[in-house]
Design a protein around this motif. Structure first.
Motif, short mmCIF file in Angstrom:
data_model
loop_
_atom_site.label_atom_id
_atom_site.label_comp_id
_atom_site.label_asym_id
_atom_site.label_seq_id
_atom_site.Cartn_x
_atom_site.Cartn_y
_atom_site.Cartn_z
N PHE A 1 0.83 -1.20 0.00
CA PHE A 1 0.00 0.00 0.00
C PHE A 1 0.87 1.26 0.00
CE2 PHE A 1 -3.59 2.50 0.30
CZ PHE A 1 -3.48 3.43 1.33
N VAL B 1 0.80 4.25 -2.71
CA VAL B 1 0.63 5.68 -2.42
C VAL B 1 1.77 6.49 -3.04
CG1 VAL B 1 0.71 7.38 -0.57
CG2 VAL B 1 -0.71 5.37 -0.32
N LEU C 1 1.56 9.34 -5.95
CA LEU C 1 1.94 10.74 -5.76
C LEU C 1 2.88 11.20 -6.86
CD1 LEU C 1 2.43 10.95 -1.89
CD2 LEU C 1 0.57 11.85 -3.25
N VAL C 2 3.86 10.35 -7.20
CA VAL C 2 4.79 10.72 -8.25
C VAL C 2 4.05 10.89 -9.58
CG1 VAL C 2 6.76 9.95 -9.61
CG2 VAL C 2 6.78 9.67 -7.14
N HIS D 1 0.97 11.68 -10.05
CA HIS D 1 0.16 12.89 -10.09
C HIS D 1 0.99 14.14 -10.20
CE1 HIS D 1 -3.19 10.24 -8.89
NE2 HIS D 1 -3.87 11.10 -9.62
N LEU D 2 2.20 14.13 -9.63
CA LEU D 2 3.08 15.28 -9.80
C LEU D 2 3.40 15.50 -11.28
CD1 LEU D 2 5.01 17.46 -8.66
CD2 LEU D 2 6.78 15.73 -8.71
N ILE E 1 0.28 16.70 -13.14
CA ILE E 1 -0.06 18.11 -12.89
C ILE E 1 0.92 19.01 -13.64
CG2 ILE E 1 -0.17 19.90 -11.14
CD1 ILE E 1 -2.44 18.27 -10.62
N ASN E 2 2.19 18.61 -13.70
CA ASN E 2 3.16 19.42 -14.41
C ASN E 2 2.82 19.46 -15.89
OD1 ASN E 2 5.40 20.95 -14.82
ND2 ASN E 2 6.81 19.25 -14.93
N LEU F 1 -0.06 19.14 -17.14
CA LEU F 1 -1.41 19.63 -17.38
C LEU F 1 -1.37 21.04 -17.99
CD1 LEU F 1 -4.26 18.61 -16.93
CD2 LEU F 1 -4.24 19.76 -14.75
N VAL G 1 -0.22 16.80 0.32
CA VAL G 1 0.50 16.66 -0.96
C VAL G 1 -0.45 16.91 -2.12
CG1 VAL G 1 1.71 15.07 -2.45
CG2 VAL G 1 2.23 15.11 -0.04
N TYR H 1 -0.34 19.83 -5.01
CA TYR H 1 -0.45 19.64 -6.46
C TYR H 1 -1.47 20.60 -7.05
CZ TYR H 1 2.23 15.33 -6.19
OH TYR H 1 3.22 14.41 -5.99
N PHE I 1 0.10 23.86 -7.22
CA PHE I 1 1.09 23.83 -8.30
C PHE I 1 0.42 24.09 -9.64
CE2 PHE I 1 4.40 23.02 -10.96
CZ PHE I 1 4.47 21.76 -11.54
N TRP I 2 -0.73 23.46 -9.83
CA TRP I 2 -1.42 23.67 -11.09
C TRP I 2 -1.90 25.12 -11.20
CZ3 TRP I 2 -7.09 23.02 -12.37
CH2 TRP I 2 -7.30 23.18 -13.74
N LEU J 1 7.50 24.74 -10.83
CA LEU J 1 8.00 23.40 -10.49
C LEU J 1 9.00 23.45 -9.36
CD1 LEU J 1 7.74 20.48 -11.29
CD2 LEU J 1 9.64 20.77 -12.84
#
Lengths: 117, 691
Positions: A98, A102, A106-107, A109-110, A113-114, A116, B643, B647, B650-651, B656
């Motif tokens: 688990f 997680v 997280l990685v 989604h980072l 988002i970058n 995006l 976290v 994000y 961040f958006w 970054l």
């Protein structure tokens, strides 16, 4: 005769699958539900929106679809690792799996988002 | 102040760069005086501060303009108030005394005593250079203005030494012992102060002290800077100094003048640098700033009357010699402020022509002196003095009979002089030639001094030739700067051609066959105009020669049309066509409502997920109950939530790098907490399994 047998076979197959599935432990069912949710979202984005409107801006579209698919894949991995019937992963504690889930999420989604924009 | 100083410096450099090596410096004249009235007389009748009042009044006094009566009353009130109060600063007292020296206000009996005691206390307690300056110079002024007052500097040598202690080895001075930065402006102030100490000392000071000071002055002169035209100036070492070159050089000159005046053994300064300093201030012209104007006039007044050497300036009222008018070349020699020079002789050693730089046309000609106008003049020029540009080199010899002052001049003064005269125009003729053979079809002689009525005709197969000869008054051939030939059509379309000058004559040949396209295929009557001009020509001319009928072929389809000639000749200076910029068309975005609807649609699967969870019977029963693990579990979930929130931020707006920084912090925190929570969970489930 053959048609009815195939349909009956299909129905039997369906029933046996359903009963087998109900026997799976709850936490696995949660994960399955999560996977379905993610894939369904991806489908909506891909099919409905892109077909209707188009894929502009492309980077946003890509990041949306890939985030759904990515998290679905990670959930599948988690399911494999957590499943007690899986012999290869017997020694791996489910909590550890688990935690991996997680972290990877997280990685992912980072990066999403970058991208995006 | 600094930006203004920097801009002035740049302007000075530009002016000097344009002038070059040979340039004329004029002494202070009436234009300076009238500008001084504008700059220094205050608009509303009173000055804003005492130092401004002092600068303005001193400058007006040096220039000999008497406007004191207009505003002396308000300024005197201020002076009396400052000198009467015991709480005025040393700086205010100093400037008040300066103004009093010029305006001679009525102070009263009690005034000087308070001020004297204040200044003497200031001298005793002084630690900074400026404190020494104001108090010592203030005492010197009191001694001049109130002869009855008893001023004596008790410990003159100690004060001398403490001021000297602030000096640096390169001749500059520091403002205080705690500030390591040295300044040339401060050196000027220090020399004035030391001069004051020497003059106020009750007995002679140790001559070795004065000797070391003189060495310091020569050291200071090592740091002098110069421009190409021979002007010298002092400037601060650091770029962001608060004093520009004008105020720094003026301060040094003031210091040196008062120092030379205070001591008796005499000061020997390099003469060419003194002349260079004088030229620097004269080269500034008329400054627009009151402070620069004051510094310029004050420094020139110090140079005019000092104990080391007084510079003399050679200037020419007019640098143009007309060979036809046969007027003499006039030269003036005066001091920097325009007063009379002593007896001397001026010699024109060389007149170098711009064409042949090595040989000189005039050699060692002595100029005669006209005592009525106090000018030197040269009335006879040699026979081979032709029109053109020359550089005249003058030398001045001061008569060495006994003078009180030592006069000094430049070794050689180079002045650019232009000689102009009437240029003769001969053999001017215009002809139409047949192109192939070159035979003349029609030829007319021209008199270019008046407008002519020549009428020619030509077709596109012929050529037009115009030629003439220009000669200087001495008969040599002359090449003018401007020789233009203009053809103007009836429809106002103009064409300009340049005449070629080679050897003896100037000529232009127009081959119409090649020019047909340039003339836009316009046939008809063209007016002919000729322009000849030069700086050395007194009779430059623009004459309408006549007309020519040109017969050109028809315009083909693709030939360019003549440009539209506007009726208003100045419309080319009017506004131009508006430029419309083409920007990148922004991409077509889908309608806002559609995006919002779609957002809603996306949320649906999430709701479905939640409903599914509840149907499965999801619970959080295994949430740890004991406080320690509960906290870590909460922190774990909180950390994940943080976290995700990061994000979102961040958006929305972060970049970054900040995100990664924050993420690393949160990640480390999350790692610890998560490890604790999960290991506790694992331990709990292990216990269950084993139990």
């Amino acid at each position: 005769m053959a048609r009815s047998s195939t349909s009956k076979d299909a129905q039997d197959l369906f029933h046996s699958l359903r009963s087998a599935y109900l026997a799976t432990p709850t936490n696995l069912k949660i994960i399955d539900l999560y996977v379905c949710f993610a894939v369904f979202t991806a489908l909506i984005q891909q099919v409905a929106y892109m077909a209707l409107v188009g894929s502009f801006p492309f980077n946003s579209f890509l990041s949306g679809v890939l985030s759904c698919i990515g998290t679905a894949v990670l959930a599948v991995c988690l399911r494999i690792q957590v499943n007690k019937e899986n012999k290869e992963f017997k020694d791996l504690a489910p909590e550890r799996a688990f935690a991996d889930f997680v972290l990877c999420n997280l990685v992912l989604h980072l990066v999403i988002i970058n991208f995006l924009g | 102040m600094m930006a203004g100083g920097g801009v002035r410096f740049l302007v000075l450099i530009l002016v000097v760069a344009i002038c070059g090596a040979a340039s004329v410096f004029q002494p202070i004249s009436d234009s300076h005086r009238s500008a001084a009235v504008d700059v220094f007389v205050p608009v509303d009748g009173s000055y804003k501060s005492l130092d401004e009042a002092y600068e303005a009044l001193k400058a007006l006094e040096i220039l000999g303009i008497d406007k004191k009566s207009d505003f002396s009353s308000s300024t005197c009130e201020n002076v009396v108030k400052v000198l009467g109060s015991s709480s005025s600063t040393l700086k205010d007292a100093f400037y008040a005394l300066n103004v009093n020296g010029i305006l001679k206000c009525k102070i009263g009996e009690a005034g000087p005593k308070d001020i004297v005691s204040q200044l003497q206390a200031g001298v005793k307690d002084a630690k900074l250079l400026l404190d020494f300056y104001y108090s010592v110079r203030g005492l010197v002024l009191v001694k001049e203005q109130f002869p009855g007052a008893d001023i004596s500097l008790g410990n003159a040598e100690a004060i001398f030494r403490s001021i000297k202690a602030l000096s640096q080895s390169d001749g500059r001075w520091r403002y205080s012992s705690s500030n390591p930065e040295s300044s040339t402006f401060a050196a000027g102030l220090a020399y004035e102060t030391l001069a004051g100490v020497i003059s106020l000392a009750p007995s002679e000071l140790d001559p070795s002290l004065i000797q070391t000071l003189k060495k310091g002055i020569l050291k200071l002169f090592d740091s002098i800077q110069k421009y190409d035209d021979g002007t010298f100036y002092f400037d601060e070492k650091s770029v962001d100094a608060s004093q520009g070159p004008i105020s720094t050089t003026a301060s040094v000159i003031r210091g040196l003048t008062s120092f030379a005046a205070s001591e008796s053994t005499g000061l020997n300064l390099p003469g060419d640098k003194i002349v260079g300093l004088a030229k620097f201030f004269l080269g500034v012209g008329i400054p627009g700033d009151a402070k620069d104007f004051f510094n310029q006039i004050d420094a020139l007044a110090c140079l005019e009357d000092n104990k080391f050497s007084v510079p003399l300036i050679l200037s020419l009222p007019s640098t143009v010699i007309s060979l036809t008018k046969k007027e003499p070349l006039k030269v003036k020699v005066s001091t920097v402020l325009g007063s009379k020079a002593p007896a001397l002789s001026v010699k024109l050693t060389q007149a170098l022509s711009s064409k042949s730089v090595d040989s000189s046309v005039i050699n060692n000609q002595e100029l005669k002196f006209d005592s009525d106008s106090a000018t030197y003049f040269l009335d006879s020029f040699p026979k081979n003095f032709d029109v053109g540009k020359y550089t005249f080199v003058f030398e001045i010899l001061v008569d060495d009979s006994a003078h009180e002052k030592v006069y000094i001049t430049e070794a050689q003064t180079k002045v650019p002089v232009a000689a102009i005269g009437v240029i003769g125009i001969e053999n001017a003729e215009i002809a139409v030639l047949d192109s192939d053979i070159g035979s003349v079809e029609s030829q007319k002689k021209l008199d270019l001094t008046k407008d002519g009525e020549v009428s020619l005709s030509a077709n596109h197969l012929q050529k037009l030739r115009l030629s003439f000869q220009l000669t200087t008054p001495l008969g040599k051939s002359f090449k003018p700067h401007q020789a233009f030939f203009k053809l103007k059509h009836e429809s106002q379309v103009e064409h300009i051609f340049l005449m070629k000058t080679s050897g003896k004559k100037s000529e232009l040949v127009l081959d119409f066959l090649g020019l047909v396209e340039k003339l836009y295929y316009l046939s008809g009557k063209y007016e002919i105009q000729l322009t000849i001009g030069d700086a050395s020509m007194e009779n430059s001319l623009l004459s309408n020669i006549g007309h020519i009928e040109l017969d050109l072929p028809e315009r083909p389809e693709k030939a360019p049309r003549p440009p539209l000639q506007s009726t208003e000749p100045y419309s080319r200076y009017g506004p131009k066509a508006e430029i419309s910029h083409i920007f990148r068309i922004p991409e077509k975005l889908p309608a806002k409502q559609l995006s919002l609807v779609f957002l809603g649609v996306i949320v649906l699967p999430f709701i479905g997920f939640l409903i599914g969870l509840t149907r499965l019977g999801v619970n959080i029963k295994s949430f740890p109950s004991s406080t320690g693990s509960a906290i870590s579990a909460l922190l774990f979930h909180g950390g994940i939530g943080a976290v995700l929130l990061l994000y979102v931020l961040f958006w929305l707006k972060l970049d970054l790098f900040t995100t990664l920084k924050a993420l690393s912090l949160l990640g480390v925190f999350l790692l610890f907490v998560g490890h604790r929570t999960l290991s506790q969970l694992a331990a709990a489930s292990n216990k269950l399994k084993s139990a």
